[in-house]
Design an enzyme around this catalytic site. Sequence first.
Site, mmCIF file in Angstrom:
data_model
loop_
_atom_site.group_PDB
_atom_site.id
_atom_site.type_symbol
_atom_site.label_atom_id
_atom_site.label_comp_id
_atom_site.label_asym_id
_atom_site.label_seq_id
_atom_site.Cartn_x
_atom_site.Cartn_y
_atom_site.Cartn_z
ATOM 1 N N PHE A 155 7.372 3.764 9.760
ATOM 2 C CA PHE A 155 7.816 2.621 10.347
ATOM 3 C C PHE A 155 8.219 1.411 9.479
ATOM 4 O O PHE A 155 8.916 0.558 9.732
ATOM 5 C CB PHE A 155 6.875 2.099 11.374
ATOM 6 C CG PHE A 155 6.424 2.864 12.471
ATOM 7 C CD1 PHE A 155 5.395 3.439 12.807
ATOM 8 C CD2 PHE A 155 7.473 3.368 13.436
ATOM 9 C CE1 PHE A 155 4.960 4.157 13.951
ATOM 10 C CE2 PHE A 155 7.324 4.399 14.416
ATOM 11 C CZ PHE A 155 5.822 4.702 14.617
ATOM 12 N N GLY A 156 7.999 1.799 8.285
ATOM 13 C CA GLY A 156 8.162 0.865 7.145
ATOM 14 C C GLY A 156 7.108 0.586 6.341
ATOM 15 O O GLY A 156 5.979 1.266 6.020
ATOM 16 N N VAL A 157 7.151 -0.719 5.560
ATOM 17 C CA VAL A 157 6.214 -0.856 4.492
ATOM 18 C C VAL A 157 4.669 -1.330 5.220
ATOM 19 O O VAL A 157 4.823 -1.935 6.088
ATOM 20 C CB VAL A 157 6.772 -2.203 3.566
ATOM 21 C CG1 VAL A 157 5.637 -2.717 2.631
ATOM 22 C CG2 VAL A 157 7.810 -1.632 2.876
ATOM 23 N N VAL A 158 3.707 -1.005 4.252
ATOM 24 C CA VAL A 158 2.426 -1.326 4.940
ATOM 25 C C VAL A 158 1.839 -2.061 3.446
ATOM 26 O O VAL A 158 1.715 -1.597 2.565
ATOM 27 C CB VAL A 158 1.582 -0.043 4.976
ATOM 28 C CG1 VAL A 158 0.212 -0.349 5.585
ATOM 29 C CG2 VAL A 158 2.210 0.832 6.076
ATOM 30 N N LYS A 212 1.303 -3.405 8.812
ATOM 31 C CA LYS A 212 2.713 -2.557 8.762
ATOM 32 C C LYS A 212 3.671 -3.545 9.414
ATOM 33 O O LYS A 212 3.735 -3.951 10.581
ATOM 34 C CB LYS A 212 2.411 -1.396 9.720
ATOM 35 C CG LYS A 212 1.195 -0.423 9.409
ATOM 36 C CD LYS A 212 1.417 0.770 10.304
ATOM 37 C CE LYS A 212 0.269 1.472 10.147
ATOM 38 N NZ LYS A 212 0.257 3.069 10.516
ATOM 39 N N GLY A 259 5.524 3.992 5.219
ATOM 40 C CA GLY A 259 5.260 4.865 6.268
ATOM 41 C C GLY A 259 6.421 5.053 7.142
ATOM 42 O O GLY A 259 7.695 4.720 6.873
ATOM 43 N N ASP A 285 0.190 14.221 15.842
ATOM 44 C CA ASP A 285 0.523 14.527 14.767
ATOM 45 C C ASP A 285 -0.717 14.424 13.809
ATOM 46 O O ASP A 285 -0.860 13.927 12.647
ATOM 47 C CB ASP A 285 1.726 13.516 13.961
ATOM 48 C CG ASP A 285 2.060 13.795 12.674
ATOM 49 O OD1 ASP A 285 2.820 13.382 11.965
ATOM 50 O OD2 ASP A 285 1.693 15.282 12.400
ATOM 51 N N LEU A 334 0.668 -1.222 -0.012
ATOM 52 C CA LEU A 334 -0.176 0.043 0.034
ATOM 53 C C LEU A 334 0.948 1.023 -0.031
ATOM 54 O O LEU A 334 0.393 2.430 -0.466
ATOM 55 C CB LEU A 334 -0.863 0.223 1.082
ATOM 56 C CG LEU A 334 -1.988 -1.023 1.130
ATOM 57 C CD1 LEU A 334 -2.728 -1.222 2.777
ATOM 58 C CD2 LEU A 334 -2.904 -0.767 0.226
HETATM 59 C C1 LIG Z 1 -5.702 2.428 -0.864
HETATM 60 N N1 LIG Z 1 -5.433 2.427 0.482
HETATM 61 C C2 LIG Z 1 -4.818 2.472 1.366
HETATM 62 O O1 LIG Z 1 -3.504 2.697 0.920
HETATM 63 N N2 LIG Z 1 -5.031 2.279 2.573
HETATM 64 C C3 LIG Z 1 -4.248 2.378 3.722
HETATM 65 C C4 LIG Z 1 -2.829 2.836 3.885
HETATM 66 C C5 LIG Z 1 -2.032 2.836 4.718
HETATM 67 C C6 LIG Z 1 -0.728 3.352 5.072
HETATM 68 C C7 LIG Z 1 0.039 3.290 4.168
HETATM 69 C C8 LIG Z 1 1.424 3.616 3.714
HETATM 70 C C9 LIG Z 1 2.053 4.396 4.789
HETATM 71 C C10 LIG Z 1 1.133 4.701 5.911
HETATM 72 N N3 LIG Z 1 1.810 5.664 6.868
HETATM 73 C C11 LIG Z 1 1.706 6.734 6.738
HETATM 74 N N4 LIG Z 1 1.951 7.781 7.750
HETATM 75 C C12 LIG Z 1 2.398 7.312 8.797
HETATM 76 C C13 LIG Z 1 2.623 8.165 9.691
HETATM 77 C C14 LIG Z 1 3.050 7.851 11.182
HETATM 78 C C15 LIG Z 1 3.420 8.834 12.136
HETATM 79 C C16 LIG Z 1 3.884 8.201 13.495
HETATM 80 C C17 LIG Z 1 4.609 9.694 11.790
HETATM 81 C C18 LIG Z 1 2.299 9.706 12.556
HETATM 82 C C19 LIG Z 1 3.299 6.392 11.496
HETATM 83 C C20 LIG Z 1 2.956 5.559 10.237
HETATM 84 C C21 LIG Z 1 2.315 6.000 9.137
HETATM 85 C C22 LIG Z 1 2.092 4.999 8.108
HETATM 86 O O2 LIG Z 1 2.059 3.822 8.264
HETATM 87 C C23 LIG Z 1 -0.112 4.270 5.856
HETATM 88 C C24 LIG Z 1 -1.106 4.807 7.200
HETATM 89 C C25 LIG Z 1 -2.774 2.349 6.090
HETATM 90 N N5 LIG Z 1 -3.953 1.666 6.061
HETATM 91 C C26 LIG Z 1 -4.623 1.292 7.507
HETATM 92 C C27 LIG Z 1 -4.590 1.860 4.835
HETATM 93 O O3 LIG Z 1 -5.680 1.132 4.954
#
Ligand SMILES: CNC(=O)Nc1cc(-c2cccc(-n3cnc4cc(C(C)(C)C)ccc4c3=O)c2C)cn(C)c1=O
Length: 283
Positions: free
Chosen positions: A37-40, A54, A35, A145, A32
Site C-alpha cells: 500500500f506504500g511507505v511504512v 502506513k 509494502g 496471504d 521502515l
Molecule cells: C525493523 N522493524 C520493522 O520494520 N517493523 C515493521 C515493519 C512493517 C512494514 C514495513 C514495510 C512494509 C510492510 N508491508 C509488508 N507487506 C505487506 C503486505 C500486504 C498484503 C496486503 C499484500 C498482505 C499489505 C501491506 C504490507 C506492508 O505494509 C510492513 C508490514 C510494519 N510494522 C508494523 C513494523 O513494525
Amino acid sequence: VGDQTRGAPPTAGFSYDKWEINPSELTFMKELGCGQFGVVRLGKWRAQHKVAIKTVREGAMSEDDFIEEAKIMMNLSHRNLVQLYGVCTQQRPIYLVTEFMELGCLLNYLRQRRGALGALELLGICHDVSLGMQHLEQNGFIHRDLAARNCLVNSSLVVKVSDFGMTRYVLDDQYWSSSGAKFPVKWSPPEVFNFCKYSSKSDVWSFGVLMWEVFTEGKMPYEHNQNHEVVMMVTQGHRLYRPKRASAHIYSIMQMCWMERADERASFTEISHLISDELEDDG
Ligand SMILES: CNC(=O)Nc1cc(-c2cccc(-n3cnc4cc(C(C)(C)C)ccc4c3=O)c2C)cn(C)c1=O
C-alpha cells in the site's frame, strides 16, 4: 468509553470515532520500508508511544471498503496479531497506525539468524503464529496471504501475524488475480489457485508452507520452479520435502496442512495443540 473495557488500544482517540486517530498527535520518524500500500514509517503517538504508520499511496487501496472493515479489525486483539490501533481518514493519503515490531519481518529474521536458532526456537515461532491464526479462525476471519514475509518479530522475540485480510483491499490486479505475477501460488492450496475459494482451511495450507519456511530458516518454497509449474506439481500430489531441521513428527504436522481436501486438513486449534505438545515434550 465502552470500548476501553474490551482492551481497546490506548491510542483509541476520544475526540474522533474510536477507530480514528488525530494525525496531529503523530510524529513521523524513520522509514521502515515499502509494502503493497506504500511507505511504512516508524512514528510516535502523543510523543511517547512507538507505532508503525502506513501511508496509503493513491490508487493502491480500495479505501472506503477498508475503512468500513477497520472497525472490525480493531477488535481483533491477540498477543500474536499485530494490533491495528486506528486510522486517519480525514485526509489524503490516509494513514493506518499499528503496533511497532522492532525486529521486522519473520522471513528476514530467519535468514539473518540462519544457523543460530535452535529447533525449539523454530517450533516456538510456529506456535506463536498458530495461536494468532487460531484467534482469527475462532473469529471467522481469513488472512488470505499467510507467509513468513507477512509475520513480524518484536524485541521480546514474539512473532505476530500482520496484514490479515488486507489482500481484499489491494487494487493491483497483478496481486490478486491467480495468474498475476504477485499471486502467492506457492502458499496457496488447489481450491485457491483454481477457484479462489478462501477459508480458514486455505490459511492452514499456507501455515504448513510457513512452517516449512521456518524449518528451512527462510528458503523459498519450490525454489527452482515457477508458479505455473507449482500448480501442476501440487495438483499431481507433489508436496514440499521434509526440511533437515524438522523431525518426522514436525513434518507430519506440515503434511496435515497439505491434504488435498480442505475438510481433511487440521484446524488451527488442533495444530496449536499438536505444536504445544511437542514443545512440552522437548521443553
Ligand atoms: C525493523 N522493524 C520493522 O520494520 N517493523 C515493521 C515493519 C512493517 C512494514 C514495513 C514495510 C512494509 C510492510 N508491508 C509488508 N507487506 C505487506 C503486505 C500486504 C498484503 C496486503 C499484500 C498482505 C499489505 C501491506 C504490507 C506492508 O505494509 C510492513 C508490514 C510494519 N510494522 C508494523 C513494523 O513494525
